[in-house]
Design a protein around this motif. Structure first.
Motif, PDB file in Angstrom:
ATOM      1  N   ALA A   1      -2.868   2.939  -7.627  1.00 24.77           N
ATOM      2  CA  ALA A   1      -3.161   2.496  -6.262  1.00 24.77           C
ATOM      3  C   ALA A   1      -4.482   1.745  -6.204  1.00 24.77           C
ATOM      4  CB  ALA A   1      -3.189   3.696  -5.321  1.00 24.77           C
TER       5      ALA A   1
ATOM      6  N   LEU B   1       0.804  -1.218   0.000  1.00 25.14           N
ATOM      7  CA  LEU B   1       0.000   0.000   0.000  1.00 25.14           C
ATOM      8  C   LEU B   1       0.843   1.278   0.000  1.00 25.14           C
ATOM      9  CD1 LEU B   1      -2.753  -1.176   2.504  1.00 25.14           C
ATOM     10  CD2 LEU B   1      -3.005  -0.831   0.028  1.00 25.14           C
TER      11      LEU B   1
ATOM     12  N   SER C   1     -11.404   1.968  -2.499  1.00 22.81           N
ATOM     13  CA  SER C   1     -10.516   2.618  -3.455  1.00 22.81           C
ATOM     14  C   SER C   1     -10.851   4.086  -3.689  1.00 22.81           C
ATOM     15  CB  SER C   1     -10.543   1.875  -4.799  1.00 22.81           C
ATOM     16  OG  SER C   1     -11.812   1.976  -5.410  1.00 22.81           O
TER      17      SER C   1
ATOM     18  N   VAL D   1      -5.181  -1.988  -4.612  1.00 26.16           N
ATOM     19  CA  VAL D   1      -6.208  -2.284  -3.613  1.00 26.16           C
ATOM     20  C   VAL D   1      -7.103  -3.416  -4.094  1.00 26.16           C
ATOM     21  CG1 VAL D   1      -8.314  -1.367  -2.541  1.00 26.16           C
ATOM     22  CG2 VAL D   1      -6.195  -0.037  -2.483  1.00 26.16           C
TER      23      VAL D   1
ATOM     24  N   LEU E   1      -8.212   7.232  -4.542  1.00 25.11           N
ATOM     25  CA  LEU E   1      -6.913   6.696  -4.928  1.00 25.11           C
ATOM     26  C   LEU E   1      -6.651   6.943  -6.411  1.00 25.11           C
ATOM     27  CD1 LEU E   1      -6.920   3.241  -3.115  1.00 25.11           C
ATOM     28  CD2 LEU E   1      -6.020   5.421  -2.283  1.00 25.11           C
TER      29      LEU E   1
ATOM     30  N   ARG F   1      -5.606   4.265   2.536  1.00 21.14           N
ATOM     31  CA  ARG F   1      -4.637   3.168   2.570  1.00 21.14           C
ATOM     32  C   ARG F   1      -4.337   2.733   4.003  1.00 21.14           C
ATOM     33  NH1 ARG F   1       0.100   5.088  -1.380  1.00 21.14           N
ATOM     34  NH2 ARG F   1      -0.891   7.146  -1.330  1.00 21.14           N
TER      35      ARG F   1
END
Length: 238
Positions: free
Chosen positions: A166, A119, A159, A170, A162, A139
């Motif tokens: 990222a 993360l 999510s 996830v 993000l 995160r």
């Protein structure tokens, strides 16, 4: 199919004269991702908070791993991971210190180094939570929910906020949780997220389930977005 990890039966709840949940019934199973969708006011937050043991319904039955979450003991709660969309993180504590503290509350799973890497927590782990961006807090909250290797994980908009890279990370983590046998419940407003992650979908409107099943059976050849908007129009509330 095996018995449900989360089972909600005939749940009714009102806030004053407003009926938020109206005989709500659905379930979620181990080793599957269940995505819960619905417009604002559908009752998603209420039922998830009840399944997490944060609220108590007026009537009906809620069981998580076979236990009423309202009266659950510490050993049961250690098997349940919770990621809230807002709140739940101590603002004045550094992100890394907070997560290290959490590891002392559970049997040692050794997950923190892995989650730190997956993360990208190292870049801001010395920063106080209140100074983190929305995506960074997401995160940290996800890491906190997954630290104990829960049997059930409630993830609220995991999510949100993000960047695309990222978000993919996830989603990969969520799938890995499912593959190790966790019952993962994701509340989301993102049709893309539901289409990418869901083994099962529950669509709520006006405190009731208007559709439930696999993505294929729920959408029945239409896009999930079109099905959702069709089912959640007020004329379809029954």
């Amino acid at each position: 199919m095996t018995s449900a990890a989360v089972e909600i039966r005939d749940v009714v709840h009102s806030y004053g004269t407003t009926r938020a949940l109206d005989g709500l019934t659905w379930s979620a199973h181990a080793g599957r991702v269940t995505c819960v969708l619905g417009p604002n006011g559908a009752g998603k937050t209420s039922i998830i908070e009840m399944a997490e043991g944060l609220r108590r319904p007026d009537s009906g039955s809620i069981r998580v791993l076979g236990v009423d979450p309202w009266g659950a003991d510490a050993s049961h709660r250690a098997q349940v991971g919770v990621m809230l969309q807002d709140g739940g993180l101590p603002g004045s504590v550094a992100a890394g210190r907070f997560l290290t503290h959490l590891t002392r509350l559970y049997p040692d799973t050794g997950r923190l180094p892995q989650l730190r890497d997956r993360l990208g927590l190292a870049e801001f782990e010395k920063t106080a939570v209140r100074r983190l961006s929305g995506g960074q807090r997401q995160r940290v909250a996800l890491a906190a929910a997954l630290l104990p290797r829960p049997a059930v994980a409630f993830l609220d908009e995991p999510s949100a906020g993000l960047d695309p890279h990222a978000r993919l990370d996830v989603w990969d983590l969520v799938r890995e949780e499912r593959d190790r046998g966790c019952a993962v419940l994701v509340t989301t407003h993102s049709f893309e997220e539901a289409e990418q992650l869901a083994d099962d979908i529950v669509i709520m409107a006006a405190g009731r389930v208007v559709a439930a099943g696999t993505p294929a059976t729920v959408s029945a050849g239409s896009s999930l977005a079109d099905t959702y908007f069709d089912l959640t129009r007020p004329v379809h509330h029954r």
